[in-house]
Design an enzyme around this catalytic site. Structure first.
Site, short mmCIF file in Angstrom:
data_model
loop_
_atom_site.label_atom_id
_atom_site.label_comp_id
_atom_site.label_asym_id
_atom_site.label_seq_id
_atom_site.Cartn_x
_atom_site.Cartn_y
_atom_site.Cartn_z
N ASN A 10 -0.44 -1.20 -59.49
CA ASN A 10 -1.52 -2.12 -59.11
C ASN A 10 -2.75 -1.27 -58.83
O ASN A 10 -2.97 -0.80 -57.71
CB ASN A 10 -1.06 -2.90 -57.87
CG ASN A 10 -2.04 -3.98 -57.49
OD1 ASN A 10 -3.18 -3.99 -57.96
ND2 ASN A 10 -1.61 -4.87 -56.61
N LYS A 17 -1.60 0.83 -55.71
CA LYS A 17 -0.23 0.68 -55.21
C LYS A 17 0.75 0.97 -56.34
O LYS A 17 0.46 0.66 -57.50
CB LYS A 17 0.00 -0.75 -54.73
CG LYS A 17 -0.79 -1.10 -53.48
CD LYS A 17 -0.52 -2.54 -53.06
CE LYS A 17 -1.55 -2.97 -52.04
NZ LYS A 17 -1.77 -4.40 -52.01
N ARG A 91 -0.80 -4.75 -62.96
CA ARG A 91 -1.49 -5.93 -62.47
C ARG A 91 -2.93 -5.93 -63.01
O ARG A 91 -3.65 -4.94 -62.89
CB ARG A 91 -1.54 -5.86 -60.93
CG ARG A 91 -2.04 -7.10 -60.27
CD ARG A 91 -3.40 -6.91 -59.66
NE ARG A 91 -3.82 -8.14 -59.04
CZ ARG A 91 -3.93 -8.29 -57.73
NH1 ARG A 91 -3.67 -7.29 -56.93
NH2 ARG A 91 -4.32 -9.44 -57.24
N HIS A 182 -6.07 -14.34 -57.43
CA HIS A 182 -4.83 -14.30 -56.63
C HIS A 182 -3.68 -15.05 -57.31
O HIS A 182 -2.76 -15.53 -56.65
CB HIS A 182 -5.05 -14.91 -55.22
CG HIS A 182 -6.02 -14.15 -54.38
ND1 HIS A 182 -7.01 -14.77 -53.63
CD2 HIS A 182 -6.18 -12.84 -54.18
CE1 HIS A 182 -7.72 -13.86 -53.01
NE2 HIS A 182 -7.24 -12.67 -53.33
N GLY A 212 -6.97 -12.76 -47.38
CA GLY A 212 -7.00 -11.32 -47.15
C GLY A 212 -8.44 -10.88 -47.13
O GLY A 212 -9.33 -11.68 -46.81
N ASN A 213 -8.68 -9.66 -47.52
CA ASN A 213 -10.08 -9.20 -47.62
C ASN A 213 -10.85 -10.10 -48.59
O ASN A 213 -11.99 -10.46 -48.38
CB ASN A 213 -10.07 -7.76 -48.09
CG ASN A 213 -11.15 -7.00 -47.40
OD1 ASN A 213 -11.95 -7.56 -46.64
ND2 ASN A 213 -11.21 -5.72 -47.67
N ARG A 243 -17.84 -10.62 -48.90
CA ARG A 243 -18.44 -11.56 -49.85
C ARG A 243 -18.84 -12.85 -49.15
O ARG A 243 -18.11 -13.33 -48.28
CB ARG A 243 -17.46 -11.89 -50.97
CG ARG A 243 -17.32 -10.79 -51.99
CD ARG A 243 -16.19 -11.11 -52.97
NE ARG A 243 -15.20 -10.06 -52.92
CZ ARG A 243 -13.93 -10.24 -53.24
NH1 ARG A 243 -13.48 -11.39 -53.63
NH2 ARG A 243 -13.09 -9.22 -53.17
N ASP A 285 -13.44 -6.32 -40.79
CA ASP A 285 -12.00 -6.44 -40.54
C ASP A 285 -11.72 -7.67 -39.68
O ASP A 285 -12.30 -7.82 -38.61
CB ASP A 285 -11.51 -5.17 -39.83
CG ASP A 285 -10.01 -5.07 -39.88
OD1 ASP A 285 -9.33 -6.06 -39.57
OD2 ASP A 285 -9.51 -3.99 -40.23
N ASN A 337 -0.95 -13.00 -40.43
CA ASN A 337 -1.02 -12.36 -39.11
C ASN A 337 -1.93 -13.01 -38.08
O ASN A 337 -1.78 -12.74 -36.89
CB ASN A 337 -1.48 -10.91 -39.30
CG ASN A 337 -0.44 -10.10 -40.04
OD1 ASN A 337 0.68 -9.97 -39.58
ND2 ASN A 337 -0.80 -9.60 -41.22
N GLU A 387 3.35 -9.64 -54.49
CA GLU A 387 2.81 -9.63 -55.86
C GLU A 387 3.58 -8.67 -56.75
O GLU A 387 3.81 -8.94 -57.93
CB GLU A 387 1.32 -9.25 -55.82
CG GLU A 387 0.46 -10.37 -55.25
CD GLU A 387 -0.85 -9.89 -54.67
OE1 GLU A 387 -0.84 -8.90 -53.90
OE2 GLU A 387 -1.89 -10.50 -54.96
P1 ADP Z 1 -6.52 -7.46 -49.74
O1 ADP Z 1 -7.36 -8.63 -50.13
O2 ADP Z 1 -7.27 -6.18 -49.69
O3 ADP Z 1 -5.19 -7.39 -50.45
P2 ADP Z 1 -4.91 -7.97 -47.38
O4 ADP Z 1 -4.13 -9.15 -47.85
O5 ADP Z 1 -4.18 -6.70 -47.17
O6 ADP Z 1 -6.21 -7.75 -48.23
O7 ADP Z 1 -5.60 -8.39 -46.01
C1 ADP Z 1 -6.57 -7.61 -45.40
C2 ADP Z 1 -7.13 -8.40 -44.22
O8 ADP Z 1 -6.05 -8.78 -43.35
C3 ADP Z 1 -8.11 -7.61 -43.38
O9 ADP Z 1 -9.24 -8.38 -43.08
C4 ADP Z 1 -7.33 -7.33 -42.11
O10 ADP Z 1 -8.15 -7.28 -41.01
C5 ADP Z 1 -6.45 -8.56 -42.02
N1 ADP Z 1 -5.31 -8.30 -41.16
C6 ADP Z 1 -4.34 -7.39 -41.32
N2 ADP Z 1 -3.51 -7.40 -40.25
C7 ADP Z 1 -3.97 -8.34 -39.41
C8 ADP Z 1 -3.57 -8.83 -38.13
N3 ADP Z 1 -2.51 -8.32 -37.51
N4 ADP Z 1 -4.29 -9.82 -37.57
C9 ADP Z 1 -5.37 -10.33 -38.20
N5 ADP Z 1 -5.81 -9.91 -39.39
C10 ADP Z 1 -5.12 -8.94 -40.00
#
Ligand code: ADP
Length: 399
Positions: A10, A17, A91, A182, A212-213, A243, A285, A337, A387
């Protein structure tokens, strides 16, 4: 079963990854990723499941191509299962309008990935590097490289969802339409949720939130996508890490005509300086805005906007599902999370018999799987995405 081993690569825009996995047994033997620790340093982390060993290697930042070579030569080739790998599955974020399903990689597929660079300028060039290097380093598998596209899952989106209200010829001649993102994660969510509910995929109706991000929502009716919040590129839809998500497009003309900002800088502003980062002015974050929610006004408003928009999308998408919805599913780093985000996004849905149980919600964090809804209300499931498993399954099916 070891004859079904897949290597999943990936190669993202700012992440990389790699996984050795048996997709039939759903068993991982090695998982690794690259973290960028600053302008001059990267850290390569990997977990060897056979020996129960976690390893971390910090190195001076090298080019993306050299990093891929480093991973093959210093990690993958030293793994005892390396010679048993039967397929390298890549990916690919965007397949453009030609590559619509997972495929063995040949010149035609490479051409499609190249032509879709326009739609995924940060991702597709890294994917191509991953493909070229894998073919070079593993010539014996050069005909066993498979491309698995995020855009494939969205190919059944109806025209009324994917067309923009623009002159039709822009779609016809240049492929300007909504493609979604996604898709591999949603494919996994559908696969896993159907197992959990013991229901055929073709009967499953869910609203899935990959947060996620980059974040998006998908309305999935009878196992098929009917709408999703990301569009031509992953900039449309929800508020994200950096974004903006949905904005009035005339803002772009205001920035250009009234403030004299160049197109290049506007692009950067919308994709890399907006979202949570833009609103807090210092951090993208989600953990940061969650921890400061009651202490810092900018963090509070960023998190409130995130949840407000998510509620609007979930509410709107529920109206697209015919008959009864099976569940709302949360996934991705934030979805898996952030109990606070889930609570705030769902708080006004009680009229639809959708409500969160605070005790369950607070317990399902740290990438656990579980239901967080109140008794006798619509199931709300938190489900960590996988994924890599989905990519490996597609890969092994093709060879
Ligand atoms: P990507 O889109 O890069 O794959 P991820 O799915 O790994 O992203 O998610 C990244 C996001 O998840 C970040 O904004 C991070 O702050 C948030 N995140 C990770 N762990 C936690 C947590 N314990 N509580 C809240 N947000 C979290």
């Amino acid at each position: 079963m070891s004859d079904k081993l897949s290597l999943v690569l990936n190669c993202g825009s700012s992440s990389l990854k790699f996984v050795i996995i048996n997709p039939l047994l759903e068993k991982r033997y090695l998982y690794g990723n690259v973290e960028y620790l600053g302008p001059n340093k990267i850290s390569i982390n990997w977990y060897d499941y056979l020996n129960n060993k976690k390893k971390i290697k910090h190195i001076i930042k090298i080019s993306y191509k050299k990093t891929i070579n480093f991973i093959f030569n210093n990690i993958l080739k030293k793994n005892i299962l390396f010679n048993k790998i039967k397929v390298i599955a890549h990916r690919i974020v965007h397949g453009g309008y030609e590559a619509t399903k997972s495929s063995l990689i040949d010149n035609k597929i490479i051409k499609s990935i190249k032509s879709a660079i326009l739609f995924a300028p940060l991702h597709n060039p890294s994917h191509l590097l991953g493909i070229y290097e894998s073919m070079k380093i593993c010539p014996h598998l050069s005909k066993k490289n498979v491309a698995v596209f995020d855009t494939s899952f969205h190919r059944t989106m109806p025209k009324k969802s994917y067309l923009y209200g623009l002159p039709y010829k822009l779609y016809k001649n240049y492929g300007i339409r909504r493609y979604g993102a996604h898709g591999i994660s949603y494919q996994y969510i559908v696969y896993k949720t159907s197992k959990i509910f013991n229901k055929k995929i073709s009967k499953l109706k869910i609203i899935a939130c990959h947060l996620g991000n980059g974040s998006s929502v998908a309305a999935i009716n009878n196992g098929k996508i009917i709408d999703t919040s990301m569009g031509l590129t992953p900039s449309e839809g929800l508020l994200m890490g950096t974004r903006s998500g949905d904005i009035d497009i005339n803002i772009i003309f205001f920035l250009y005509e009234c403030l004299g900002i160049s197109i290049k800088n506007i692009k950067n502003l919308i994709n890399k300086q907006s979202g949570i980062l833009g609103l807090t002015e210092n951090n993208n974050d989600f953990r940061y805005i969650e921890s400061k929610y009651n202490k810092n006004k900018k963090s509070k408003i960023a998190l409130d906007i995130f949840c407000h928009r998510l509620s609007k999308y979930i509410g709107g998408y529920i109206t697209l599902i015919d008959k009864y919805l099976d569940a709302i599913v949360f996934t991705g780093g934030i979805g898996q999370n952030s109990a606070l985000m889930r609570k705030l996004s769902i708080k006004n849905f009680s009229l639809l018999n959708i409500a969160i149980d605070n005790d369950f919600n607070n317990k399902i964090i740290n990438n656990k799987i579980g239901f967080i809804n109140k008794k006798n209300t619509l199931p709300i499931l938190v489900l960590p995405t996988d994924e890599e498993l989905m990519i490996a399954k597609e890969g092994i099916n093709l060879v």
